[in-house]
Write an enzyme that holds these catalytic residues in place. Structure first.
Site, mmCIF file in Angstrom:
data_model
loop_
_atom_site.group_PDB
_atom_site.id
_atom_site.type_symbol
_atom_site.label_atom_id
_atom_site.label_comp_id
_atom_site.label_asym_id
_atom_site.label_seq_id
_atom_site.Cartn_x
_atom_site.Cartn_y
_atom_site.Cartn_z
ATOM 1 N N LYS A 152 0.845 -1.213 0.000
ATOM 2 C CA LYS A 152 0.000 0.000 0.000
ATOM 3 C C LYS A 152 0.864 1.241 0.000
ATOM 4 O O LYS A 152 2.024 1.237 0.436
ATOM 5 C CB LYS A 152 -0.970 0.021 1.186
ATOM 6 C CG LYS A 152 -0.321 0.082 2.590
ATOM 7 C CD LYS A 152 -0.005 1.496 3.054
ATOM 8 C CE LYS A 152 0.843 1.482 4.327
ATOM 9 N NZ LYS A 152 1.621 2.687 4.572
ATOM 10 N N ASP B 227 -2.205 -1.494 9.965
ATOM 11 C CA ASP B 227 -2.466 -1.528 8.519
ATOM 12 C C ASP B 227 -3.085 -2.844 8.055
ATOM 13 O O ASP B 227 -3.487 -2.958 6.892
ATOM 14 C CB ASP B 227 -1.144 -1.361 7.735
ATOM 15 C CG ASP B 227 -0.503 -0.016 7.966
ATOM 16 O OD1 ASP B 227 -1.221 0.956 8.265
ATOM 17 O OD2 ASP B 227 0.739 0.062 7.831
HETATM 18 O O1 C5P Z 1 0.376 -0.783 14.281
HETATM 19 P P1 C5P Z 1 1.800 -0.988 13.898
HETATM 20 O O2 C5P Z 1 2.405 -2.152 14.614
HETATM 21 O O3 C5P Z 1 2.021 -1.051 12.431
HETATM 22 O O4 C5P Z 1 2.558 0.311 14.406
HETATM 23 C C1 C5P Z 1 3.961 0.344 14.530
HETATM 24 C C2 C5P Z 1 4.357 1.562 15.348
HETATM 25 O O5 C5P Z 1 4.085 2.749 14.600
HETATM 26 C C3 C5P Z 1 3.612 1.742 16.650
HETATM 27 O O6 C5P Z 1 4.209 1.021 17.696
HETATM 28 C C4 C5P Z 1 3.708 3.257 16.864
HETATM 29 O O7 C5P Z 1 4.965 3.612 17.391
HETATM 30 C C5 C5P Z 1 3.644 3.806 15.448
HETATM 31 N N1 C5P Z 1 2.274 4.189 15.078
HETATM 32 C C6 C5P Z 1 1.721 5.341 15.624
HETATM 33 N N2 C5P Z 1 0.448 5.698 15.305
HETATM 34 C C7 C5P Z 1 -0.266 4.965 14.422
HETATM 35 C C8 C5P Z 1 0.273 3.798 13.836
HETATM 36 C C9 C5P Z 1 1.560 3.443 14.182
HETATM 37 O O8 C5P Z 1 2.367 6.033 16.419
HETATM 38 N N3 C5P Z 1 -1.513 5.349 14.119
#
Ligand code: C5P
Length: 337
Positions: A17, A148
């Protein structure tokens, strides 16, 4: 006992994406940022095959295969194990071997790890015969694993809200043509990019407002006018990604000089996505970037692309047990639970 069929291998294709719009709001108490994004799946695919095995494992091949961690951290493996735990009590599941043919850049801001996790959920649901598992429940499990992942089950073009896990389709007819540039040896950590965004905002004395989907982008997507979409592309994380990897500014400038309608860092980066008007423009730009841009992998892609989809499965007659009264493991390896 009736002789049925049982899936022996399931192969799922899943897209990467880019984010056409990404507005990042304030840091929440749970460590995530409230955001409003427009996800857009593109035709750069990983292929994930799951098959029963004696033990849990993950193996990677393909252009980015060597960069994939194949230990317990691998998100596809985590996804398979999480689904195994969340199955209905009666369902029998077996350990799986997961094979990933990796074309989506690793740690590139295109949600490649999340894509493999989404594909694994779809593949294991089929392999384990968890047909009763509603899409809603699959999406809940997906959201618990990463922001995601629900979108990568969904595909197309969609608004993401919350921390990205709430997904709503966007009406977008027609296609957009992209050239993707992934700098050689270049990676960025998503948490570090979000932290850099917070730091830059604090240094500038900015307080982020509640994020909103961009109206201009929605209108441009409804009309699917490339130049209108180009003018409305936006990523709040771009400045932070460039601050951590200044070569991204060079790549963006090179693509724009070579005729891209627009360029932006994809998600938290470092992949850069260039929007062009046609396949011919995409070919011209990729040739130009390869000759004159900073060193990197360059691929052409089209969006929107469908989400995780089963593309092949092999079945075999359900095995009969030679000694039905013993607990000897069957040909599929040990049964869990
Ligand atoms: O959800 P995911 O594991 O992909 O997110 C990885 C990191 O990205 C999270 O631990 C956070 O530090 C950051 N993040 C964030 N806000 C979001 C998505 C991700 O701060 N909406």
């Amino acid at each position: 006992m009736t002789l049925g069929t049982q899936a022996q291998t399931v192969t799922v294709r899943v897209p990467g994406k880019i984010n056409l719009g990404l507005s990042v709001g304030p840091l929440r108490e749970d460590g995530y940022h409230e955001l409003s994004t427009v996800y857009h799946a593109v035709s750069l695919y990983d292929t994930v095959t799951v098959q029963p095995s004696d033990s849990w494992s993950v193996h990677a091949s393909g252009p980015w295969g060597e960069e994939v961690p194949t230990d317990e951290r691998n998100l596809a493996l985590v996804a398979a194990r999480t689904l195994a735990k969340r199955r209905a009590r009666k369902a029998k599941v077996h350990p799986v071997r997961i094979d990933i043919d990796k074309h989506i850049p690793v740690a590139g801001g295109m949600a490649g790890g999340s894509a493999d996790a989404a594909a694994t959920l779809v593949g294991c649901r089929e392999l384990w015969g968890l047909d009763h598992l509603e899409n809603d429940l699959l999406e809940m499990i997906a959201a618990s694993l990463g922001s995601d992942i629900p979108f990568l089950l969904h595909g197309g073009t969609a608004i993401g809200s919350g921390r990205g896990e709430h997904v709503t389709s966007v009406l977008a007819r027609g296609e957009l043509h992209w050239v993707l540039w992934a700098g050689e040896g270049l990676t960025l950590s998503t948490p570090e990019v979000y932290a850099e965004c917070d730091r830059l905002r604090e240094a500038a004395g900015e307080t982020p407002a509640a994020p909103q989907p961009g109206g201009a982008l929605m209108t441009a997507l409804r009309r699917m006018d490339t130049d209108e979409v180009a003018a409305a592309l936006h990523n709040d994380l771009q400045e932070a990604a460039i601050s951590l990897q200044p070569v991204l500014a060079e790549a963006l400038a090179a693509g724009l000089d070579l005729g891209a309608r627009a360029g932006l860092v994809s998600g938290s980066g470092p992949t850069v996505a260039f929007l062009v008007g046609s396949q011919t423009e995409a070919i011209d730009l990729s040739v130009g970037l390869a000759a004159n841009g900073p060193t990197g992998d360059i691929v052409r892609a089209v969006g929107p692309a469908p989400g995780a989809q089963i593309i092949h499965q092999r079945t075999s007659p359900e095995p009969t047990r030679a000694r039905p009264d013993t607990d000897r493991p069957g040909p599929l390896g040990p049964v869990i639970g």
